[in-house]
Structures are given as structure tokens and as C-alpha cells.
Design a protein around this motif. Structure first.
Motif, short mmCIF file in Angstrom:
data_model
loop_
_atom_site.label_atom_id
_atom_site.label_comp_id
_atom_site.label_asym_id
_atom_site.label_seq_id
_atom_site.Cartn_x
_atom_site.Cartn_y
_atom_site.Cartn_z
N SER A 128 33.52 57.49 -8.87
CA SER A 128 34.27 56.06 -8.79
C SER A 128 33.73 55.19 -9.64
CB SER A 128 34.65 55.62 -7.72
OG SER A 128 35.23 56.55 -6.40
N TYR B 46 28.07 56.92 -6.40
CA TYR B 46 28.69 56.30 -5.48
C TYR B 46 27.70 55.20 -4.45
CZ TYR B 46 26.45 59.29 -1.59
OH TYR B 46 25.57 59.57 -0.74
N VAL C 75 27.99 52.19 -6.65
CA VAL C 75 29.09 51.41 -6.26
C VAL C 75 28.93 50.77 -4.99
CG1 VAL C 75 31.41 51.68 -5.63
CG2 VAL C 75 30.64 52.93 -7.75
N ASP C 76 28.27 51.69 -4.12
CA ASP C 76 28.17 50.99 -2.90
C ASP C 76 27.25 49.86 -2.97
OD1 ASP C 76 28.32 50.87 0.07
OD2 ASP C 76 26.16 51.83 0.26
N ASN D 295 26.53 47.57 -5.48
CA ASN D 295 26.87 46.75 -6.30
C ASN D 295 28.66 46.28 -6.01
OD1 ASN D 295 24.38 46.43 -7.92
ND2 ASN D 295 24.99 48.36 -8.69
N TYR D 296 29.03 46.90 -5.14
CA TYR D 296 30.52 46.48 -4.79
C TYR D 296 30.96 45.08 -4.98
CZ TYR D 296 35.31 46.88 -3.11
OH TYR D 296 36.73 46.66 -3.05
N ASN D 297 30.14 44.31 -4.37
CA ASN D 297 30.50 42.71 -4.43
C ASN D 297 30.43 42.14 -5.88
OD1 ASN D 297 31.25 42.59 -1.73
ND2 ASN D 297 29.08 42.08 -1.22
N THR E 108 42.12 47.32 -7.58
CA THR E 108 41.20 48.30 -6.97
C THR E 108 41.61 48.15 -5.28
OG1 THR E 108 39.89 46.39 -6.42
CG2 THR E 108 39.26 47.81 -8.45
N ILE F 1 41.37 51.35 -3.03
CA ILE F 1 40.00 51.96 -2.73
C ILE F 1 39.80 51.97 -1.06
CG2 ILE F 1 38.63 49.90 -2.87
CD1 ILE F 1 36.18 51.46 -4.20
N TYR G 134 37.35 46.55 -13.53
CA TYR G 134 37.29 47.74 -12.96
C TYR G 134 38.87 48.29 -12.51
CZ TYR G 134 32.33 47.27 -13.04
OH TYR G 134 30.90 47.16 -13.54
N TYR H 180 41.03 51.07 -9.97
CA TYR H 180 40.91 52.38 -8.98
C TYR H 180 42.26 52.56 -8.50
CZ TYR H 180 38.90 55.10 -5.40
OH TYR H 180 38.73 56.16 -4.56
#
Length: 185
Positions: free
Chosen positions: A38, A43, A46-47, A49-51, A79, A82, A177, A179
Motif C-alpha cells: 500500500s 506495511y 506505512v504503519d 508513518n501513517y500520521n 484514503t 483504508i 496519497y 487508496y
């Protein structure tokens, strides 16, 4: 003299359990592992740096008007999917039935909110099945044609399935981004 069969019973149980452990390990090794890519990242990234990614989307949306078309259906920099499971999408999503089996068109337009001029974009998109990576289509700037700031491309979907469209768009070092979960009909 009476024979004692208990040692043979324990050896048989031990042999059966040991062979089942070996069979389980061999079966697990033979199953392919599909890594979630993603946003074109692992992942774990992403986990972690998601914020930051969602803040980057907010900054991107404050500076640019973003239009992403899939078969003439317009999307913003979304997004929201998600957070949703595939079953929820099948029942309630506005993103159902966007892709079709065969050729599908994609178009991206980014304009500056202040000057209203079209911006040059670095595009990285991946269109993949939700269950395997064997039909992944990776789209970057080389696969898009740029006509006066409108980036066009097409992809071929070969089967009806649930699909994931994810990626990033870079304009002047600002990253947005996307999704989208959908299906092909």
C-alpha cells in the motif's frame, strides 16, 4: 511371559507428532507470501508513518486541486477505504464497480489553487488484486502521456475480482496519497 506394548505406543505417538510437525513446516514454506505494498511502501513503513502521510495529504490538498479519474469517475485525494473491509465495500461503498474487465482509462490533473495552472506530477500507482500479487500493474510517469498537464494512461484488467488502487503523487516536493478499494465487473 506377557509383552508390554506401551513403549511401542509412545514411539508411534512421537513419530506421528514429529511427522506432522515436519509436514506443517513444509506446507507453510510452500505457500506464497504476498506482501502488502500500500502506498508503494512496506506495511511497516506505512504503519510507522501513517500520521505523517495523512498530514502530507492535508498539506497537498491545501495547495493543489487534485482530480483523479478512473473510467471518467472522478476521485479526490482519498484514503477513506483504508479503514473499510472488503465486505463493507461490497455493501455500502461508493467505489463499487469502477473498473471493468478489459481496458480502463486513468487520468490525473493537478492544478495550483492560487494560480490555477496545471502542475507537473511524479506519479506512482499500483493496481493490484486484493488476494495476490500476480496481476499487479505498476504505473509511473513513463506509462502516462502528458498532454498540457493532463496525464492519461490505460490499464487492462483481465478478470473480475476485488482490486486495490494505491499510490502517491509528488508535486513540488509535496506528496499526496491515494487508496481506493473497488472491484471489476
Amino acid at each position: 511371559m506377557k509383552r508390554n506394548y506401551w513403549p511401542l505406543f509412545f514411539i508411534g505417538i512421537f513419530s506421528f507428532v514429529f511427522s506432522m510437525i515436519i509436514w506443517t513446516v513444509k506446507s507453510a514454506i510452500s505457500v506464497p507470501v504476498i506482501e502488502d505494498r500500500s502506498f508503494m511502501q512496506k506495511y511497516q513503513d506505512v504503519d510507522e508513518n501513517y500520521n505523517n502521510m495523512m498530514e502530507a495529504n492535508a498539506v497537498f490538498q491545501s495547495k493543489y486541486n487534485f482530480e483523479f479519474y478512473i473510467n471518467n469517475v472522478k476521485f479526490g485525494l482519498t484514503t477513506d477505504d483504508i479503514k473499510l473491509s472488503q465486505r463493507v465495500l461490497e455493501k455500502y461503498s461508493e467505489h463499487k464497480n469502477i473498473l471493468k474487465v478489459g481496458q480502463n482509462s486513468l487520468k490525473v490533473i493537478v492544478t495550483d489553487k492560487l494560480t490555477n495552472e496545471k502542475k507537473d506530477i511524479k506519479i506512482e500507482i499500483i493496481v493490484s488484486k486484493t488476494i495476490s500479487a500476480d496481476s499487479d500493474t505498476i504505473l509511473d510517469n513513463e506509462k502516462f502521456t502528458n498532454i498540457d498537464g493532463t496525464f492519461n494512461s490505460s490499464i487492462e484488467i483481465k478478470d473480475e475480482n476485488n482490486w486495490l488502487i494505491t499510490g502517491s503523487f509528488i508535486v513540488d516536493e509535496n506528496v499526496g496519497y491515494i487508496y481506493i478499494k473497488t472491484n471489476a465487473i
